[in-house]
Design a protein around this motif. Structure first.
Motif, PDB file in Angstrom:
ATOM      1  N   ALA A 106     -11.245  -4.131  -4.750  1.00  0.00           N
ATOM      2  CA  ALA A 106     -10.669  -5.373  -4.234  1.00  0.00           C
ATOM      3  C   ALA A 106     -11.131  -6.585  -5.036  1.00  0.00           C
ATOM      4  CB  ALA A 106     -11.039  -5.540  -2.762  1.00  0.00           C
ATOM      5  N   LEU A 143      -6.908  -4.743   4.634  1.00  0.00           N
ATOM      6  CA  LEU A 143      -6.436  -4.778   3.247  1.00  0.00           C
ATOM      7  C   LEU A 143      -4.983  -4.331   3.122  1.00  0.00           C
ATOM      8  CD1 LEU A 143      -9.520  -3.272   1.383  1.00  0.00           C
ATOM      9  CD2 LEU A 143      -8.595  -5.576   1.056  1.00  0.00           C
ATOM     10  N   THR A 144      -4.417  -3.796   4.205  1.00  0.00           N
ATOM     11  CA  THR A 144      -3.092  -3.195   4.118  1.00  0.00           C
ATOM     12  C   THR A 144      -2.025  -3.968   4.884  1.00  0.00           C
ATOM     13  OG1 THR A 144      -3.693  -1.736   5.957  1.00  0.00           O
ATOM     14  CG2 THR A 144      -3.976  -0.869   3.719  1.00  0.00           C
ATOM     15  N   CYS A 194      -7.142   1.318  -5.782  1.00  0.00           N
ATOM     16  CA  CYS A 194      -8.151   2.146  -5.119  1.00  0.00           C
ATOM     17  C   CYS A 194      -7.445   3.328  -4.479  1.00  0.00           C
ATOM     18  CB  CYS A 194      -8.903   1.348  -4.059  1.00  0.00           C
ATOM     19  SG  CYS A 194     -10.272   2.275  -3.292  1.00  0.00           S
ATOM     20  N   TYR A 195      -7.811   4.535  -4.900  1.00  0.00           N
ATOM     21  CA  TYR A 195      -7.149   5.758  -4.449  1.00  0.00           C
ATOM     22  C   TYR A 195      -8.100   6.556  -3.573  1.00  0.00           C
ATOM     23  CZ  TYR A 195      -5.041  10.430  -4.862  1.00  0.00           C
ATOM     24  OH  TYR A 195      -4.505  11.663  -4.607  1.00  0.00           O
ATOM     25  N   LEU A 223     -14.397   0.674  -2.601  1.00  0.00           N
ATOM     26  CA  LEU A 223     -13.285  -0.121  -2.055  1.00  0.00           C
ATOM     27  C   LEU A 223     -13.491  -1.598  -2.334  1.00  0.00           C
ATOM     28  CD1 LEU A 223     -10.667  -0.180  -0.377  1.00  0.00           C
ATOM     29  CD2 LEU A 223     -12.112  -0.329   1.680  1.00  0.00           C
ATOM     30  N   ILE A 243     -10.041  -0.065   6.251  1.00  0.00           N
ATOM     31  CA  ILE A 243      -8.993  -0.401   5.281  1.00  0.00           C
ATOM     32  C   ILE A 243      -7.888  -1.244   5.887  1.00  0.00           C
ATOM     33  CG2 ILE A 243      -9.469   1.749   4.046  1.00  0.00           C
ATOM     34  CD1 ILE A 243      -6.820   2.856   5.098  1.00  0.00           C
ATOM     35  N   PRO A 269       0.837  -1.203   0.000  1.00  0.00           N
ATOM     36  CA  PRO A 269       0.000   0.000   0.000  1.00  0.00           C
ATOM     37  C   PRO A 269       0.872   1.254   0.000  1.00  0.00           C
ATOM     38  CG  PRO A 269      -0.043  -1.054   2.148  1.00  0.00           C
ATOM     39  CD  PRO A 269       0.703  -1.982   1.241  1.00  0.00           C
ATOM     40  N   GLN A 271      -4.410  -2.852  -5.197  1.00  0.00           N
ATOM     41  CA  GLN A 271      -3.507  -2.031  -4.379  1.00  0.00           C
ATOM     42  C   GLN A 271      -4.286  -0.852  -3.815  1.00  0.00           C
ATOM     43  OE1 GLN A 271      -0.633   0.549  -6.249  1.00  0.00           O
ATOM     44  NE2 GLN A 271       0.955   0.059  -4.748  1.00  0.00           N
ATOM     45  N   LEU A 272      -3.966  -0.499  -2.569  1.00  0.00           N
ATOM     46  CA  LEU A 272      -4.607   0.640  -1.921  1.00  0.00           C
ATOM     47  C   LEU A 272      -3.631   1.805  -1.859  1.00  0.00           C
ATOM     48  CD1 LEU A 272      -7.161   1.652  -0.456  1.00  0.00           C
ATOM     49  CD2 LEU A 272      -6.119   0.907   1.684  1.00  0.00           C
ATOM     50  N   ARG A 298      -4.758  -9.010   3.457  1.00  0.00           N
ATOM     51  CA  ARG A 298      -5.364  -8.522   2.202  1.00  0.00           C
ATOM     52  C   ARG A 298      -6.819  -9.000   2.078  1.00  0.00           C
ATOM     53  NH1 ARG A 298      -2.529  -6.407  -2.025  1.00  0.00           N
ATOM     54  NH2 ARG A 298      -3.735  -7.569  -3.561  1.00  0.00           N
TER      55      ARG A 298
END
Length: 268
Positions: A97, A122-123, A103-104, A93, A119, A35, A145-146, A127
Motif C-alpha cells: 500500500a 483497502l477494497t 498485493c497478491y 500488505l 483488507i 480489487p 491494487q489488492l 483505500r
C-alpha cells in the motif's frame, strides 16, 4: 520509482498463454484500481496470470501465501524489540500500500476470517489501512491494487469467504486450459515435443474425469509440466507420469491403479 518498489519488480516476462480475454479485462480492472479475485482449481495458472499481469503493467508484485496461522500483524506489521528500543516493521500488505504495488494474497481462504477483515478498508472507496498499533491511518498509493485467489473446490462452511469480503472484488474464474492450449503450454514450459505433450494432456483429461469419483482434484497443469520436465530430462515416460501425476494426488490403491492403467495405455 523507489528502491523498495524496484525490489519487487518482475524483470523477465513470465510465460503465460491467455485462455480468453482475461488480460484485457484485468488491465481494465487495474486502470480503475478495482480489487480482483481469481478463482479456480489448483495448478491451473492463477498465480502465473497475476505474475504476468504485474510484469505487463510494469508494477511491483508482493505475494503472500496465506495459511491458518497467519495473523493480522503478519499482514500489517508489528513492532520489533531491538537493543536500542523498538522498531516498527511494515508487513507485506502495508508495504504494498505504501509503494504502490500489487498485493497478491494467494489462497485467501486458508487465512482466518478475523485476519482477512483487515483488507476491507483497502477494497472500497476509502483505500485506507488502519495501523492501530502504530496510530497511523495509511492512505494507499494511487498505484496500489489488492488481488486474492482461492480454490472453490476446497470450500467448506469453515473455509469460505464471507459475503462481506466477496462483494468487495471483481472476479475471474479460471479452469484448466483446453487440450490444444495445454499442449502448447507443456511444450513451451518444458521443451518437450508436441506429440508427447499431447499424450500427457490426455492423461490429465482422464484423471480430471475422476474428480468427485474417487479424486478430490484432478491432475493440474502444473503437475503435467513436472512430468514433461522429467521426460525431457531422460526419465522414462511411464515412470515420470507415476512420479509426477499419479502418486502425488491419491493414496487410494484402486484410484492409483486406474491412473496407472491410463498411463500404460497412453505410453504403451
Amino acid at each position: 520509482m523507489t528502491d523498495k518498489a524496484q525490489q519487487f519488480k518482475i524483470l523477465e516476462e513470465p510465460f503465460y498463454q491467455p485462455q480468453r480475454n482475461e488480460v484485457a479485462l484485468y488491465a481494465a480492472a487495474y486502470a480503475a484500481r478495482l480489487p480482483v479475485m481469481v478463482k479456480g482449481p489448483t495448478g491451473c495458472g492463477k498465480s502465473r496470470f497475476i505474475e504476468y499481469m504485474a510484469w505487463k503493467l510494469d508494477k511491483p508484485l508482493i505475494t503472500v501465501a496465506c495459511n491458518e496461522d497467519m495473523t493480522a500483524s503478519d499482514l500489517v506489521g508489528r513492532y520489533l524489540l531491538e537493543a536500542t528500543g523498538t522498531r516498527w516493521l511494515d508487513g507485506p500488505l502495508t508495504t504494498a500500500a505504501r509503494i504502490g504495488a500489487i498485493c497478491y494474497l494467494d489462497e485467501i481462504v486458508e487465512a482466518r476470517q478475523d485476519t482477512t477483515v483487515v483488507i476491507h478498508p483497502l477494497t472500497d472507496h476509502r483505500r485506507t489501512l488502519p495501523l492501530d498499533k502504530k496510530g497511523e491511518l495509511l492512505h494507499a498509493h494511487p498505484d496500489f491494487q489488492l488481488v486474492i485467489s482461492y480454490n472453490p473446490g476446497y470450500q467448506s462452511l469453515m473455509k469460505d469467504l464471507k459475503q462481506s469480503t466477496k462483494q468487495r472484488f471483481t472476479a475471474f474464474e479460471f479452469d484448466y486450459p483446453d487440450a490444444a492450449l495445454e499442449t502448447r503450454i507443456l511444450a513451451s514450459e518444458s521443451g518437450i515435443d508436441a506429440a508427447t505433450a499431447a499424450q500427457l494432456v490426455s492423461i490429465g483429461a482422464a484423471a480430471r474425469r475422476l474428480k468427485g469419483h474417487g479424486l478430490d482434484e484432478g491432475i493440474s497443469t502444473r503437475l503435467l509440466v513436472y512430468a514433461a520436465t522429467l521426460i525431457r530430462g531422460g526419465v522414462a515416460a511411464g515412470d515420470a507420469c507415476r512420479m509426477a501425476l499419479a502418486r502425488p494426488i491419491t493414496d487410494d490403491r484402486d484410484i492409483r491403479d486406474t491412473l496407472d492403467h491410463a498411463i500404460d495405455a497412453v505410453f504403451a
